[in-house]
Each structure stands twice: as C-alpha cells, then as structure tokens.
Design a protein around this motif. Structure first.
Motif, PDB file in Angstrom:
ATOM      1  N   HIS A 310      12.124  19.316 -31.471  1.00  0.00           N
ATOM      2  CA  HIS A 310      11.264  19.512 -30.298  1.00  0.00           C
ATOM      3  C   HIS A 310      12.048  19.356 -28.998  1.00  0.00           C
ATOM      4  O   HIS A 310      11.638  19.876 -27.960  1.00  0.00           O
ATOM      5  CB  HIS A 310      10.065  18.555 -30.324  1.00  0.00           C
ATOM      6  CG  HIS A 310      10.400  17.107 -30.262  1.00  0.00           C
ATOM      7  ND1 HIS A 310      11.118  16.470 -31.249  1.00  0.00           N
ATOM      8  CD2 HIS A 310      10.126  16.144 -29.330  1.00  0.00           C
ATOM      9  CE1 HIS A 310      11.249  15.197 -30.941  1.00  0.00           C
ATOM     10  NE2 HIS A 310      10.680  14.978 -29.791  1.00  0.00           N
ATOM     11  N   ILE A 311      13.193  18.657 -29.048  1.00  0.00           N
ATOM     12  CA  ILE A 311      14.074  18.568 -27.871  1.00  0.00           C
ATOM     13  C   ILE A 311      14.937  19.825 -27.778  1.00  0.00           C
ATOM     14  O   ILE A 311      15.076  20.437 -26.709  1.00  0.00           O
ATOM     15  CB  ILE A 311      14.962  17.306 -27.940  1.00  0.00           C
ATOM     16  CG1 ILE A 311      14.097  16.035 -27.946  1.00  0.00           C
ATOM     17  CG2 ILE A 311      15.961  17.290 -26.788  1.00  0.00           C
ATOM     18  CD1 ILE A 311      13.284  15.821 -26.695  1.00  0.00           C
ATOM     19  N   GLY A 404       4.540  18.429 -27.802  1.00  0.00           N
ATOM     20  CA  GLY A 404       5.859  19.015 -28.030  1.00  0.00           C
ATOM     21  C   GLY A 404       6.227  19.056 -29.505  1.00  0.00           C
ATOM     22  O   GLY A 404       6.782  20.049 -29.999  1.00  0.00           O
ATOM     23  N   LEU A 405       5.910  17.988 -30.228  1.00  0.00           N
ATOM     24  CA  LEU A 405       6.206  17.930 -31.658  1.00  0.00           C
ATOM     25  C   LEU A 405       5.424  18.994 -32.429  1.00  0.00           C
ATOM     26  O   LEU A 405       5.968  19.680 -33.297  1.00  0.00           O
ATOM     27  CB  LEU A 405       5.839  16.545 -32.202  1.00  0.00           C
ATOM     28  CG  LEU A 405       6.791  15.402 -31.863  1.00  0.00           C
ATOM     29  CD1 LEU A 405       6.122  14.057 -32.129  1.00  0.00           C
ATOM     30  CD2 LEU A 405       8.086  15.519 -32.660  1.00  0.00           C
ATOM     31  N   THR A 406       4.148  19.112 -32.107  1.00  0.00           N
ATOM     32  CA  THR A 406       3.300  20.081 -32.802  1.00  0.00           C
ATOM     33  C   THR A 406       3.794  21.498 -32.577  1.00  0.00           C
ATOM     34  O   THR A 406       3.822  22.326 -33.496  1.00  0.00           O
ATOM     35  CB  THR A 406       1.843  19.960 -32.325  1.00  0.00           C
ATOM     36  OG1 THR A 406       1.418  18.608 -32.484  1.00  0.00           O
ATOM     37  CG2 THR A 406       0.922  20.858 -33.119  1.00  0.00           C
ATOM     38  N   LEU A 407       4.212  21.786 -31.361  1.00  0.00           N
ATOM     39  CA  LEU A 407       4.706  23.128 -31.033  1.00  0.00           C
ATOM     40  C   LEU A 407       5.968  23.452 -31.819  1.00  0.00           C
ATOM     41  O   LEU A 407       6.127  24.569 -32.333  1.00  0.00           O
ATOM     42  CB  LEU A 407       4.969  23.211 -29.528  1.00  0.00           C
ATOM     43  CG  LEU A 407       5.028  24.594 -28.890  1.00  0.00           C
ATOM     44  CD1 LEU A 407       3.781  25.402 -29.203  1.00  0.00           C
ATOM     45  CD2 LEU A 407       5.176  24.450 -27.382  1.00  0.00           C
ATOM     46  N   SER A 408       6.881  22.475 -31.968  1.00  0.00           N
ATOM     47  CA  SER A 408       8.118  22.736 -32.714  1.00  0.00           C
ATOM     48  C   SER A 408       7.824  22.903 -34.203  1.00  0.00           C
ATOM     49  O   SER A 408       8.443  23.734 -34.876  1.00  0.00           O
ATOM     50  CB  SER A 408       9.137  21.618 -32.488  1.00  0.00           C
ATOM     51  OG  SER A 408       8.671  20.389 -32.983  1.00  0.00           O
ATOM     52  N   GLY A 409       6.865  22.120 -34.724  1.00  0.00           N
ATOM     53  CA  GLY A 409       6.487  22.290 -36.132  1.00  0.00           C
ATOM     54  C   GLY A 409       5.840  23.634 -36.387  1.00  0.00           C
ATOM     55  O   GLY A 409       6.125  24.304 -37.391  1.00  0.00           O
TER      56      GLY A 409
END
Length: 580
Positions: A310-311, A404-409
């Motif tokens: 996510h970064i 942010g985490l959900t978007l990267s997953g």
C-alpha cells in the motif's frame, strides 16, 4: 444508496456478535468509558468533510487508472503527505509512544526501524517504481518475467501483508473507540468498515489520498501541540525532561513491592536498585534483550517498509519519476519529524501520566492499557477538548490506513490476478474496476469477521508480521528483479514463496503464536521476529533457483534486463514521463 444501506446492515449484524483487537502492540481489553461527546463531534466533522471529498472524487473516478492511482495527477508534495498519512498508523502514534513510556530509550527501535527504510526507498526504489509500474508493485517485479507465476506470487504476498495489517487496524478501531468515545464495540467496527468501503468504492485513490492528507495534517498538528506543551513545562529543555523522567521512574521503582526482594537477591540496597532502574530508561536493553532478536526486528521494520504494497502503490499516483523522488523526500521529512515527537510524547507521559492517579485503575494500571499513554497525555496537557481532538485523530488515523490497505488488496486481485492472469491482459477497464470494487467489499467483510474471531487474543505480532512478510517476500523479489541481471522468473517466484512461507511458519512457532495463542509451554523458534532468517532464505532462494535455471524462459528473462534498466533509470517509455 441501496448498496450503502445493505453494507451498513451487513456490517452491523455481523459485528453485533463480537468485538476486535489491537493495532501495533496489544491494546488489551479496553474498558468502555463515558461517552466523549467532544470526540464524537470532532469525528463527525472529519467524516462529513471526507464524505464531501469522496463525492467530489467519485465524479473524477471514471477508469481503472483513476481508481487505482488517481490518474497519476497527485503532486510530489501532496503524495508525500499522503504517504505519511498512510504510514503513520495507530500503531505508530500509540504504539511507539507507549514503547517509550514503558522502556524509555529502547522504544526508539520502532522509530529508527520504521524511518531508516525510507533511504532504501529513496535511492533504490522510488524512481524505478514510477518508471516501470502502472498500478501495483507486481507491475515492476514482472516487467521482464513471465507474467502468470510472478503475478500469482505478488498477489499472494500483497494479500498476506494486507490482511494481517488490515485486521490489526480494524481491531484497533474497536478497542480504541470503546475506550475513547464510549461507543459500543460493534458500533465502532461497523462505522469504520462502512466508511472505509464508501471512501474506496466510490472515491478510489483520489478520495483515499485526500483522506490520508487531511489525517496526516491533523496528526502532525496534534502531536506537535502535545510535544510543545510537554517541553514548555521544562523551559524547552529536553535534558530537563529526561532528568525528571529518570526521577519519576526511580520513585515508581521505590514503590514496587518486588524491589526489596530483587535488591536482596542482587545484594544491593533498594535505593541503589531503584536508581539503576530509573537511569536504565536512558539506555538500551529494556525492550529487545538479545542481539539476534534486535537485528531481526530491525530488519523487518527497515526492509519491510520497502515492501509494503500500500506504500509502494502510492508512487504510481504521481505524474513522473521526479515527483516520485519529491514524494519520498516529503514523506521522510514528515515521518521523521513525527517520530521525534513520539519520543518527546513518550517521556512526557512518564512524567505527567504515570504520576497522575486520575489516569490509573485501582490496581495502579493505566486506564485502557499502556497504549493509551499518549491519549491520557493529551488530556493532561490540553484538557477534554484536546482529548476529544486526539481521540478523533486516532479514529481518522485508522480510517486512512485501512482505506489504503483495502485499495492495494483490491488492486492485487483485480489487476494482478483477474486482468493479467485470468484474462491474459485482455480485460476491459470497466471489468477490472468492477472486480476491484467487488474485492473491496469482500476484503472489508473479511477484516471485520476475522477481527471478531481474534477478539480476545494478544495480536501484537500482527503488524510486525506484516512487516516481516513484506521484508522476506516482496522486498527480495522487487530488489533482485530490478537490480540483478541474472534473476529469472523461476528464481523470483520460488524464492519469493520461500520468503513468504518461512516468515509465516517461523512466526507460528515463535512465542507470539506458539505460546501466547496456542498455549504451548515453550516456543520452537526462540526469537521475536523471523525476518533475519526468512529474508535471507528469500534472497538465497531467488539467487539459487535463478542460477540453476537453464530453461529457454531464463534466457529471455536475462536478455530483457538491459531494456528494463534503461527504462527504470531514464523513464523513457514510462506512462506520463518525458524521459527525464
């Protein structure tokens, strides 16, 4: 609107059956406090503002590029703030302050470990990521390799990191809001889950970016005020603050019933032992006691930063490699400044919180657990209004990181698996966007359900495990695929999976899981973090299976290195880049 109502109902019904755990170090079972109306009012203002941003962003989110990367239209300064907002999680704000509050100097291992990963990103990753990738770090890792195997690995590594990190944040939300706002646990979880889904489903990366920017500004402002108010009481002299902290720790040690027994066992006077314990907060050895654990833990924090999906995804939101470098510069500046503040906040809590009976239970423990040290300090220096502000910021922090985490997953499933692996790159932008939104709903639901399952467990290992997996699986593959000519598809895939599986396996047989969760008598793996071993295993696996790879595909992989190197270092051919 019907979709939103259905989601709210589903989350509410699911969450009513239980509760959640901790972001970073274990928050413990937080006791429900009287309703903090100031905090709720401030949080409501934040939510209303961010929902307006989501509505604005939804009108701009038309394609997969808009959804994943805000169309590459975020400036370096804005992206730097957003990265800081994404990175400064509740674990950072509450966990590092608590570590300093408990262990003094040793608490800095978190700050230093989290921060020193950024030079690695600055000099080795940022520019190459922007020049080689589109939406995810798998685009970079798979640039010259066979797409299917490397994408499957990358998606597996991304989802492993995302799930562990996501659950920790969701559980942290439940425990924090139960303590800070006086809301029922399931209400807090339902609110976080629903808002996160609204931000990501409708606003995509544009909305998520601006939520992270606002949250970063609020958190930096709040932490700055806390540190200023602490130092103001000591004429802005850190030395005076540290001296007072030593005095307080010595005094507290003198009132410890075990002190006399310990002093007799060591053959020293109680006063001398108390003085030693007081001074010990200014030196190492209180937190990580053996050198191998210290090195392994530090490696997980440092190299894990350079492998967090996510970064890494944030570098695709800027228009050029130059803006990517600016992003890292500003992110490092804000994050470094913030970690300095957490050190002052931790020592301030030693002086102002540990000596105040209003912040303690009848048994002498800190209300809500030691992770609430920074929150209690907020009340000590700014009263109920500032406590309400910090409470709202803590909630906003979790929302921003979870988004942010959900978007990267979601991007790992829709872009890496669905579009590239299953559809062989022939999926339309609309189909990819639809799968991404469906994945977002599933991820949000899974996060809440797993949070409920782990309600009463000590899950302090979850965030550190996410970093260990990122350091052991994602980082070696990213590093070797970009910088080593002889790396092959087979080497990267097998080596990456070796790092991923060993990080998970060693964590399971460590004390964190084997003893604390599974209740066995002794841990099989004696160290606190697996990164030293699993990261080396990942690198060795990539090297070994690449060197041994004599297949026709290996020759193609090696031949493609020069073209990859030219593009990664010049930007020629990269989307939105003019080759500068």
């Amino acid at each position: 609107m019907k979709l939103i109502k259905m989601l709210v109902t589903a989350f509410t019904l699911t969450a009513m059956h239980g509760a959640v755990w901790a972001a970073g170090p274990d928050l413990g079972q937080a006791a429900k406090q009287p309703t903090n109306w100031v905090a709720i009012a401030m949080f409501a203002v934040f939510v209303i503002l961010t929902l307006f941003i989501t509505k604005w962003a939804a009108n701009r989110t038309k394609s997969a590029a808009d959804f994943y990367t805000a169309g590459g239209g975020i400036t370096g300064f804005q992206n730097g703030l957003a990265i800081a907002g994404d990175y400064m999680s509740a674990a950072s704000f509450l966990g590092i302050s608590a570590a300093v509050y408990l262990n003094g100097y040793d608490g800095l291992i978190y700050s230093v470990g989290f921060l020193v990963g950024w030079p690695v990103i600055t000099f080795l990753m940022a520019e190459r990521l922007r020049n080689l990738g589109r939406y995810t770090f798998a685009d970079v890792a798979a640039y010259r390799f066979q797409q299917k195997p490397i994408r499957i690995f990358a998606a597996s590594g991304t989802l492993a990191v995302v799930v562990f990190y996501l659950i920790a944040q969701m559980v942290g939300a439940g425990q924090l809001i139960k303590l800070l706002f006086g809301l029922e646990y399931w209400i807090a979880v339902a609110i976080v889950g629903t808002l996160m889904l609204i931000y990501v489903l409708f606003g995509g990366m544009t909305a998520t970016t601006w939520v992270q920017i606002i949250k970063a500004c609020l958190l930096l402002a709040g932490a700055s005020f806390m540190a200023f108010m602490v130092l103001a009481q000591f004429n802005f002299s850190p030395e005076a603050l540290f001296a007072k902290a030593i005095e307080v720790k010595t005094s507290l040690a003198m009132h410890d019933p075990k002190l006399i027994v310990d002093a007799a066992a060591k053959g020293v006077s109680p006063e001398a032992l108390a003085a030693t314990k007081g001074v010990s907060i200014m030196g190492p050895g209180n937190f990580v006691k053996d050198p191998i654990s210290a090195i392994s833990f530090g490696m997980a924090l440092m190299f894990g930063t350079a492998g967090l999906p996510h970064i890494l995804m944030r570098f695709f939101t800027v228009p050029s490699a130059k803006e990517a470098r600016k992003s890292v510069f500003w992110a490092t500046t804000w994050i470094g400044y913030f970690y300095i503040l957490t050190f002052i906040i931790g020592f301030g809590a030693i002086v102002l919180v540990s000596t105040n009976p209003d912040f303690k239970t009848a048994a002498g423990q800190l209300l809500g657990g030691d992770n609430m040290a920074a929150v209690h300090l907020a009340k000590a220096v700014g009263g109920n209004v500032f406590l309400g502000f910090i409470s709202a910021v803590a909630f906003a922090t979790i929302l921003a990181v979870v988004s942010g985490l959900t978007l990267s997953g979601a991007s790992a499933v829709s872009h890496d698996l669905y579009s590239t692996v299953f559809k062989a790159g022939k999926a339309s932008s609309a189909d990819e966007l639809r799968v991404s939104r469906m994945t977002t709903i599933v991820l949000g639901f899974v996060a809440v359900v797993l949070g409920i399952v782990f309600e009463k467990q000590n899950v302090a290992f979850m965030v550190s495990l996410a970093f260990a997996i990122a350091a052991s699986a994602n980082f070696p593959v990213l590093f070797m695929s970009v910088l080593w000519k002889n790396c092959t598809t087979r080497g990267a895939t097998i080596g990456g999976f070796i790092g991923l599986v060993s990080a998970l396996g060693l964590t399971v047989i460590s004390k964190s899981v084997w003893v604390d969760v599974l209740h066995n008598k002794a841990a099989i793996f004696p160290y606190t973090s697996p990164a030293l071993f699993s990261m080396i295993a990942g690198f060795v696996g990539i090297w070994l299976f690449s060197v041994l790879d004599k297949s026709p595909r290996a020759a193609i992989d090696r031949a493609g290195y020069e073209a990859q190197r030219v593009r990664s270092e010049t930007g020629i051919g990269a989307e939105g880049s003019s080759g500068h």
